[in-house]
Structures are given as structure tokens and as C-alpha cells.
Design a protein around this motif. Structure first.
Motif, mmCIF file in Angstrom:
data_model
loop_
_atom_site.group_PDB
_atom_site.id
_atom_site.type_symbol
_atom_site.label_atom_id
_atom_site.label_comp_id
_atom_site.label_asym_id
_atom_site.label_seq_id
_atom_site.Cartn_x
_atom_site.Cartn_y
_atom_site.Cartn_z
ATOM 1 N N TRP A 7 0.829 -1.205 0.000
ATOM 2 C CA TRP A 7 0.000 0.000 0.000
ATOM 3 C C TRP A 7 0.856 1.243 0.000
ATOM 4 O O TRP A 7 1.844 1.361 0.698
ATOM 5 C CB TRP A 7 -0.956 -0.023 1.189
ATOM 6 N N ASP A 296 -8.238 -3.684 -4.370
ATOM 7 C CA ASP A 296 -7.850 -4.275 -3.082
ATOM 8 C C ASP A 296 -8.464 -5.672 -2.979
ATOM 9 O O ASP A 296 -9.476 -5.876 -2.301
ATOM 10 C CB ASP A 296 -8.343 -3.394 -1.932
ATOM 11 N N ALA A 401 -4.166 -2.734 -7.479
ATOM 12 C CA ALA A 401 -3.502 -2.611 -6.188
ATOM 13 C C ALA A 401 -2.071 -3.137 -6.247
ATOM 14 O O ALA A 401 -1.771 -3.992 -7.062
ATOM 15 C CB ALA A 401 -4.284 -3.384 -5.138
#
Length: 401
Positions: A7, A296, A401
């Protein structure tokens, strides 16, 4: 390309855990608190100047206006009303035609009020009263005491269910108005602007009521759907707060036409017949699910596979009410600045914001089960709106992601 599962810094807890000053305000009315950051203040002043410059041009550059508005319209500038009308296509780009356009549309709205609220209501009441008298006369003159269907016109019989029956229209109108009245009275109960016994609050409620009834009459296939009052109220608040007295006085008419324009992009979400179609609300919710899965996958798996928390359990309200129930009005206005600025329409931006809401709460979601996740998402926690919108914009740039 960013490694899957890693992230970026822009999702740091230190950002999203902080609450917007506006969200924390305890005032009854929306509190538009300036940022304590000097850099942010300077940026707002600069953006405000650029927005004023755009609105002063003979012909507004809509692309530039969208770009500026998408960064947020400064609350104290008093120009949100004008900017939103331009973004929604209610005002033309040519500034010199604004007065002519406004006069024309406002006159049209007054004609709608006369047709659907005054003349039409009076005519329905008159015809119902006359039909009642005729039915009573026939009943009194009938020796047997039973009313023969042939003695009263089909459309005048109180038991008639025909579409052309004046009684059917009367009962439908009564039911519609009752539902709208009920919802309007529940609009922003924490704000004196909409609720209370003051003449201003009652006048504002009456304006919402008028506009919603007219919309339902003009759109018989859709009519009124619960929650439309919340969307209209957001527009009406902005237009009624316009520093120009004339514009503020015509907030009802202006908000009606902008409501029609805004809803045109979300109309299918309100139509129950289209729920299972490729354009209905279930399709929109599926897009959100796929969007989250793309950005995600771990969070998506925890939500929808492990705990079976499907988007319709929490995001139905998010999407159909354009987030008006999840945030206070002050924060909603900033979210709508971004939604209305999308040249492709607000739908895709709305889905990005919804996805960002899930991502910003990912640690809390991953630590919970079905019941506690539902409680969290159905009562979304206070968050920093600026960062939420920042993350939503990042999702536009991040393919995965």
C-alpha cells in the motif's frame, strides 16, 4: 508497477484517522471552518481567485471550471450556487445569456406550479366533489338501496380502479403527497434550516414538497422514490444560500431543474423495474464490487467471500442518495463539488469515492466479522473528507492494487 498487496504512503493511517474539522463541529448548521494549514489557505485563496476569474469571463471555460471545482469550491466564496448551475448545464457558458435563461426556466417552473399544484389540485377536488354528489343522489333515489354500476359513470364510481378514474387519481395523489410530506419533515432534522417551527424552515420544507410533487407528476413512470428529498435538499440549501437575493428567492425553481438534470444520470438506480437489468442498481453495485476487487483483492475477499458482506447491504444507500446520509451537509457539499465536476457524469466518481471509503476503513474491516462490519459500514465513521477525496482521485490513477 506497484507490487500487489503493497500500500502506498497516501493510505497511511495517520492521514485517514484524522477527522475533518467540519465533521467534528457541534453547531446546528453546517460549520465551514477554514483549514489551519497556511498552505491550504493560500491554495484556497488562489483557487477562489481563479474561479471568480472564470465566472467573470464572457464565455466560461467549462473544462477549466471543472478542473478548479474538482479541487473543492471554497465555502466562503459564495459562488458554489453559480458553479453548480454551470456544471449541471442549467446555466449556459455565455454569461450574457444567464438572465434570459433564468427568466425563461423560472417562468416555466411557475407554469408547472399552476398546472400541478394549483389548477390541477382544484380540478381534481372539484370533480371528486361532483362525483360524490352524483353517487349520493343515485344512492338516495334507488329504492332497493343498492347502487347499480350502470347508474354512475365508471370513472366516477368510488370503487373504480381504472386508470382513468378520477377516484383512482385522487387516491394516488393523496398517497404521493402523504409520502413526500413525511420524508420532507424528516430532512436534516438536526438543521434549523429545514426543521423547526420557524417561518424560514416551514417555507423551505414547502419548497421541497412543491418541487418533489411536480417532479413526480412530470415523471409518472418513476414518480417519487424515498430518498429523493435528500438529494433535492442538498441543491436547495446551496441555491437558497446564494448571496444574491434574487437567486436565493428563486432557489425552489433552480433546484428543481438542477435536480432533474442530476437525477437523469442516476434515474435507472431509482427504477425498480430495472433493478436486475444492465443499467439498474444491482449492476451499479456489482461495478463497485469489481472496482474494489481490482484495487484491493484482499479486502474484497474478506468482505464478500469470507463474511458474505455484499455491496447491496451497505452501498445501496450510499449510491442512491449520493452519500447524503453518510456525511454531514458541509462534507457532502465538498464531495458533490467533485461528483459534479466529472465531465463523464458523477456515476464513476461516486463509485471511486465509495471504494475509497472501504479502503480507508480496511484495517477495521479486516479485523471484524459480518455483524460488526455491517454496523461499521451502515454508520460510516467520521473521516477526513479531503483525504477521502484524495484517495478516490488516486484510484483513478491506479489501475490495480
Amino acid at each position: 508497477m506497484q507490487r500487489k498487496g503493497a500500500w502506498a504512503e497516501w493510505l497511511s493511517d495517520s492521514f485517514w484517522a484524522s477527522v475533518s474539522p467540519r465533521r467534528a463541529a457541534a453547531d446546528d448548521e453546517p460549520s465551514f471552518c477554514p483549514s489551519s494549514s497556511e498552505t491550504e489557505t493560500e491554495s484556497e485563496i488562489s483557487r477562489q481567485s481563479l474561479l471568480f476569474a472564470q465566472l467573470s469571463k464572457k464565455e466560461v471555460d467549462l473544462d477549466e471550471l471543472r478542473k478548479l471545482a474538482s479541487q473543492g469550491i471554497p465555502d466562503g466564496a459564495g459562488i458554489r450556487s453559480t458553479v453548480w448551475k454551470l456544471l449541471l448545464g442549467y446555466l449556459p457558458r455565455d454569461r450574457h445569456t444567464w438572465n434570459e435563461q433564468l427568466e425563461k426556466r423560472r417562468a416555466q417552473y411557475m407554469a408547472f406550479k399552476d398546472e400541478f399544484l394549483l389548477a390541477n389540485t382544484s380540478e381534481v377536488s372539484r370533480r371528486v366533489e361532483e362525483a360524490s354528489k352524483r353517487v349520493k343522489e343515485v344512492s338516495e333515489n334507488d329504492i332497493s338501496g343498492s347502487l347499480e354500476r350502470g347508474n354512475a359513470a365508471l370513472g366516477e364510481h368510488p370503487l373504480s380502479l381504472g386508470q382513468s378514474s378520477i377516484w383512482n387519481q385522487f387516491f394516488q395523489d393523496s398517497e404521493l403527497i402523504e409520502q413526500i410530506d413525511r420524508d420532507v419533515k424528516r430532512t436534516h432534522p438536526d438543521m434549523n434550516f429545514f426543521c423547526g417551527d420557524s417561518s424560514d424552515a416551514m417555507s423551505n420544507q414547502e419548497s421541497l414538497r412543491n418541487a418533489l410533487i411536480i417532479f413526480a407528476k412530470l415523471n409518472p413512470g418513476l414518480r417519487y422514490v424515498q430518498g429523493m428529498n435528500e438529494i433535492l435538499a442538498t441543491l436547495f440549501y446551496v441555491f437558497r444560500s446564494d448571496p444574491d437575493d434574487t437567486n436565493a428567492a428563486w432557489a425552489e425553481a433552480d433546484s428543481f431543474f438542477c435536480f432533474v438534470e442530476l437525477l437523469s444520470g442516476f434515474r435507472d438506480n431509482f427504477c425498480q423495474k430495472l433493478d436486475n437489468s444492465a443499467v439498474g442498481i444491482k449492476s451499479t453495485l456489482n461495478k463497485l464490487s469489481q472496482f474494489l476487487k481490482m484495487h484491493d483483492p484482499d479486502l474484497w475477499h474478506h468482505l464478500e467471500v469470507k463474511n458474505e458482506v455484499n455491496p447491496q447491504f451497505y452501498a445501496f444507500r450510499w449510491i442512491t442518495l449520493l452519500l447524503t446520509h453518510e456525511f454531514n451537509l458541509a462534507d457532502t457539499l465538498h464531495i458533490w463539488d467533485v461528483l459534479l465536476s466529472d465531465p463523464q457524469g458523477p456515476q464513476e466518481t461516486l463509485l471511486r469515492v465509495c471504494c475509497a471509503m472501504l479502503i480507508l476503513a480496511r484495517k477495521r474491516i479486516l479485523a471484524r466479522d459480518f455483524a460488526s462490519i455491517m454496523k461499521l459500514l451502515q454508520n460510516y465513521p467520521p473521516t477526513n473528507i479531503s483525504h477521502l477525496l484524495y484517495v478516490a482521485n488516486k484510484l483513478r490513477e491506479q489501475p490495480s492494487a
